[in-house]
Design an enzyme around this catalytic site. Structure first.
Site, short mmCIF file in Angstrom:
data_model
loop_
_atom_site.label_atom_id
_atom_site.label_comp_id
_atom_site.label_asym_id
_atom_site.label_seq_id
_atom_site.Cartn_x
_atom_site.Cartn_y
_atom_site.Cartn_z
N ASP A 184 27.86 6.24 29.56
CA ASP A 184 27.59 5.61 28.27
C ASP A 184 28.54 4.40 28.11
O ASP A 184 29.74 4.51 28.41
CB ASP A 184 27.84 6.62 27.14
CG ASP A 184 27.20 6.19 25.84
OD1 ASP A 184 26.09 6.66 25.57
OD2 ASP A 184 27.81 5.37 25.13
N ASN A 219 26.73 -5.77 20.50
CA ASN A 219 25.53 -6.35 19.89
C ASN A 219 25.86 -7.05 18.57
O ASN A 219 25.38 -8.17 18.30
CB ASN A 219 24.47 -5.26 19.64
CG ASN A 219 23.75 -4.85 20.92
OD1 ASN A 219 23.54 -5.68 21.80
ND2 ASN A 219 23.37 -3.59 21.00
N ASP A 256 21.84 -7.32 25.91
CA ASP A 256 20.85 -7.12 26.97
C ASP A 256 21.41 -7.56 28.32
O ASP A 256 21.17 -6.91 29.35
CB ASP A 256 19.57 -7.90 26.66
CG ASP A 256 18.76 -7.28 25.53
OD1 ASP A 256 19.08 -6.14 25.14
OD2 ASP A 256 17.81 -7.93 25.06
N GLU A 312 22.26 2.61 25.46
CA GLU A 312 23.34 2.32 26.39
C GLU A 312 23.66 3.52 27.28
O GLU A 312 24.72 3.59 27.90
CB GLU A 312 24.60 1.90 25.62
CG GLU A 312 25.20 2.98 24.74
CD GLU A 312 24.67 2.94 23.31
OE1 GLU A 312 25.42 3.32 22.39
OE2 GLU A 312 23.49 2.54 23.11
#
Length: 520
Positions: free
Chosen positions: A394, A402, A411, A441
């Site tokens: 993770d 973000n 991305d 993620e």
């Protein structure tokens, strides 16, 4: 049929009837076609997918044997399009039938490719009759293409399988005798003919019409027209006595007798026999035999001194030959189109299936692929004595990436991480190890040969690579790290327990401060 699981009475009866269909289709394709349809309905009603496929393949073979190669090709390729995974027997029958189709169409190189595919798919637990017929087909095609030594090797392999089964053994030797006959090797052909008589006595099995026809032609090659005539007449009698016949058996046997009679100087009798052969051929409509009969009739008219009739018949022969060539080309085009259309559909379906099992952003496998494939890999690993391991990863604080740098930057981080994971798993033992994105993620690495500490080492190597990567072009001023949980398959464990353990260890790694690997 394969497998050793006891079948209920209805399914067991269906399998016996499928075996009977296999015997019937070579002797009486019209009756076999009707039986195949009935068996397909019974298999469908029973929910027996393997039996349904075999019944439909029996139907395709019956259609091919009646002369409609294009329809047979479409039946076969439709079946391939509708079934992603064929059972072991069907996986052999499909290319073997395609080899028969393309032989009918005169495309022997393509036929040989399919026959070799069928041979490669053969295993020792498949029916001996099927394996023998596949090997004979390979041998026949190699012979027709001029690879004589390779052909003899395949005939030998087929004969080894056929020993003990009179019908099969005679089939192999008859085909080998015919190949020597076509090469006009009188010594070899005579040797095979002698073996045919020996096997007939050994198995107490009379020679059938096809084999007697071969014997007649061998005698003719060896300069023994009296013996050739006796064998040719015996072939015609044997064919007449059969309840079920292939369409071209009668005209072929009559043609052989006519050739023998002409060689013996009995041209008037030969002409009468050819009239019978031509009538029989017209009823059945087999173009190749019809063309051969016309060529022989031209020879007979010439021997009778009727040169005008010989000339007219010779012209008719060439017209029939051109018509046959045109028919073969049209049939070949139809068959190729059928194969092409279905292959395109299969390729499109395969592409859609592949796309559905990949994450569009990273190109990694996705959760659907994991759900479908991981249980299979775990079962295979356990049965083969290997250890399967997983690393559940993770990205740390990914929401902040973000929020701070934009979703486009997030991305790009995911794409770069995917490349790191792909490179890492490519170096893992086990040919089926892979990386997947489970969503957001969260990522998964699967190692199919996780020797002691292998999965833990992989997780640590990935963690360190991510930490040491220069992310400044994407997230200036911010490092990217991952946390991971590692687990290996425990005795009696399954996919759910394996992933649950990895997830618990991932949670522990995050709780302990992130940017670390917990392997228990």
């Amino acid at each position: 049929m394969t497998g050793h699981v006891a079948l209920d009475p209805a399914r067991a009866l269906l399998r016996r009837d499928l075996a009977a269909l296999d015997d019937l289709v070579g002797a009486d394709p019209q009756r076999a076609e009707a039986l195949a349809g009935e068996l397909a309905e019974r298999a469908s009603a029973l929910g027996d997918a393997d039996a349904l496929v075999l019944a439909r393949l029996g139907l395709a073979e019956a259609v091919q044997r009646t002369g409609d190669s294009a329809a047979a090709a479409r039946l076969i390729t439709d079946l391939r399009a509708q079934h992603d995974h064929l059972g072991p027997e069907a996986a052999v029958r499909v290319p073997w039938l395609l080899a028969r189709v393309f032989t009918d169409l005169g495309d022997r190189p393509t036929a040989l490719e399919h026959a070799l595919d069928a041979a490669a798919a053969c295993s020792d637990d498949l029916p001996r009759r099927l394996r023998t017929r596949v090997f004979v087909k390979v041998a026949d095609l190699l012979d027709e293409l001029g690879a004589y030594e390779d052909s003899r090797t395949w005939y030998e392999r087929a004969e080894e399988l056929a020993v003990g089964d009179g019908q099969l053994h005679l089939l192999v030797v008859n085909n080998r005798a015919y190949s020597e006959l076509e090469r006009r090797d009188a010594v070899a052909a005579r040797r095979e003919m002698a073996l045919l008589h020996e096997l007939s006595a050994r198995y107490d099995r009379p020679l059938n019409a096809n084999t007697l026809d071969t014997v007649a032609r061998v005698h003719l090659l060896c300069g023994e027209p009296e013996l050739a005539e006796a064998a040719a007449r015996a072939a015609i009698e044997a064919n007449s006595a059969m309840d079920a016949k292939n369409g071209d058996d009668a005209p072929v046997c009559l043609l052989t007798l006519a050739v023998v009679l002409r060689v013996r100087g009995e041209v008037a009798a030969a002409s009468r026999v050819l009239d019978e052969a031509r009538a029989a051929c017209a009823r059945e409509g087999f173009g190749t035999v019809r063309s051969q009969i016309l060529a022989e009739q031209a020879e007979v008219f010439a021997a009778l001194g009727d040169y005008r009739a010989a000339f007219e018949t010779h012209k008719a022969f060439h017209a029939a030959d051109r018509e046959l060539l045109s028919e073969q080309r049209e049939a070949q085009a139809r068959a190729r189109q059928a194969v092409f259309e279905i292959d395109v559909a299969r390729q499109e379906a395969a592409r859609y299936r592949e796309e559905a099992r990949r994450d569009p952003l990273t190109g990694l496998r996705n959760r659907l692929f994991v759900d479908e494939r991981l249980p299979e890999l775990l079962t295979a690993s356990r049965s083969q004595g290997r250890v399967a391991g997983v690393v559940l990863l993770d990205l740390d604080h990914f929401k902040a990436v973000n929020d701070t740098y934009s979703h486009e930057a997030g991305d790009e981080v995911l794409r770069r991480l995917a490349r790191i994971l792909t490179d890492a798993v490519d170096g893992c033992p086990g040919p089926e190890s892979f990386a997947a994105r489970l969503g957001g993620e969260e990522f998964l690495l699967v190692v199919t040969d996780a020797r002691s500490g292998c999965a833990a080492d992989l997780g640590e190597r990935v963690r360190r690579t991510v930490e040491e990567t220069d992310w400044s072009a994407v997230t200036p001023g911010r490092a990217i790290t991952v946390s991971a949980g590692v687990a290996t398959l425990a005795p009696g464990g399954d996919k759910a327990s394996l992933l649950a353990l990895a997830d618990a260890r991932l949670y522990a790694a995050k709780a302990a401060g992130r940017n670390r690997v917990d392997a228990g």
